[in-house]
Design an enzyme around this catalytic site. Structure first.
Site, PDB file in Angstrom:
ATOM      1  N   HIS A  64      18.271 112.988  95.819  1.00  0.00           N
ATOM      2  CA  HIS A  64      18.293 111.654  95.230  1.00  0.00           C
ATOM      3  C   HIS A  64      18.601 111.758  93.734  1.00  0.00           C
ATOM      4  CE1 HIS A  64      15.639 110.108  98.605  1.00  0.00           C
ATOM      5  NE2 HIS A  64      15.232 111.363  98.571  1.00  0.00           N
ATOM      6  N   TYR A  65      18.993 110.636  93.139  1.00  0.00           N
ATOM      7  CA  TYR A  65      18.864 110.530  91.682  1.00  0.00           C
ATOM      8  C   TYR A  65      17.901 109.399  91.375  1.00  0.00           C
ATOM      9  CZ  TYR A  65      22.604 106.865  91.548  1.00  0.00           C
ATOM     10  OH  TYR A  65      23.383 105.746  91.725  1.00  0.00           O
ATOM     11  N   THR A  66      17.292 109.471  90.189  1.00  0.00           N
ATOM     12  CA  THR A  66      16.208 108.546  89.866  1.00  0.00           C
ATOM     13  C   THR A  66      16.693 107.177  89.421  1.00  0.00           C
ATOM     14  OG1 THR A  66      16.159 109.389  87.591  1.00  0.00           O
ATOM     15  CG2 THR A  66      14.671 110.429  89.201  1.00  0.00           C
TER      16      THR A  66
ATOM     17  N   GLU B 218      14.128 114.586  93.821  1.00  0.00           N
ATOM     18  CA  GLU B 218      14.684 113.612  92.887  1.00  0.00           C
ATOM     19  C   GLU B 218      15.254 114.342  91.672  1.00  0.00           C
ATOM     20  OE1 GLU B 218      14.954 110.324  92.785  1.00  0.00           O
ATOM     21  OE2 GLU B 218      13.633 109.532  94.360  1.00  0.00           O
TER      22      GLU B 218
ATOM     23  N   ASP C  11      22.957 107.338  96.067  1.00  0.00           N
ATOM     24  CA  ASP C  11      22.580 108.566  95.371  1.00  0.00           C
ATOM     25  C   ASP C  11      22.660 109.787  96.297  1.00  0.00           C
ATOM     26  OD1 ASP C  11      20.347 107.117  96.586  1.00  0.00           O
ATOM     27  OD2 ASP C  11      19.011 108.609  95.730  1.00  0.00           O
TER      28      ASP C  11
END
Length: 213
Positions: free
Chosen positions: A27-29, A92, A140
């Site tokens: 994921h990205y935040t 993340e 993401d």
């Protein structure tokens, strides 16, 4: 391995039906800083978490034990698995979604992934993006994430180079992409993973990465 700091999140539970991790979901935040993301992921009122968070400078926090079910994936599907949270480890990456992932962050991610994959016998085919399993909701880790870098190290499925004679849907579902999405959404998800800057109608180049060879 870089040092891993403990930052327990209350948002987790038991893995259901005796499941164990067989996927890693990246994921990205989409937040301005790793610290802001960490605060959110550990906020009991938000009820969202991940197993790990990696800052842009390579710092790593662990929020949920790997044998527990973190609340990171949400509704989606991969390889027919609907409860992805029970069968995955979520990582993340601190990134707004608008810039490349720095070298220290990528190096820390690779070290962490190697360790997780050894511990749980997770294959390269089990490493996916959030957008792969939830293409109608998520984008993401986004178009700037360097999937080819992971592929070259055996940390993600290697893209094919052959000339497949099957449809996009057949090829995508064989890899694991969800079946219950429309053609446009499916093409966008496949491109986000393998050809993030491609635009326009389906073309043969979209099928090549999905091939077996």
């Amino acid at each position: 391995m870089p040092e891993i700091c403990s930052a327990p999140s209350p948002s987790f539970g038991e893995r259901r039906d005796g499941a164990r991790p067989e996927l890693i979901v990246l994921h990205y935040t989409a937040m301005e800083s790793a610290e802001a993301a960490l605060q959110r992921l550990c906020d009991p009122e938000v009820e969202v978490s991940a197993h790990y968070l990696i800052a842009e400078d390579g710092r790593i926090w662990q929020m949920v034990a790997e044998d527990m079910r973190a609340w990171h994936a949400g509704v989606g599907q991969w390889r027919g698995i609907e409860d992805v949270n029970s069968r995955s480890i979520g990582i993340e990456l601190a990134n707004t979604g608008n810039h490349p992932f720095p070298e220290p962050q990528m190096a820390a991610l690779e070290d962490l992934m190697r360790a997780i994959m050894r511990r749980w016998d997770i294959t390269a085919e089990g490493v996916i993006g959030h957008s792969d399993m939830a293409p109608t909701r998520k984008c993401d880790p986004g178009p700037r994430f360097d999937w080819e870098r992971l592929e070259k190290q055996g940390l993600a499925r290697r893209r094919g180079t052959g000339s497949p004679d099957r449809t996009l849907r057949e090829l995508a579902q064989q890899i694991g992409f969800p079946a219950d999405v429309d053609d446009e959404t499916l093409l966008a998800a496949v491109r986000l993973r393998y050809r993030p800057w491609a635009r326009g109608p389906l073309e043969p180049a979209d099928l090549v990465p999905l091939s077996d060879t």
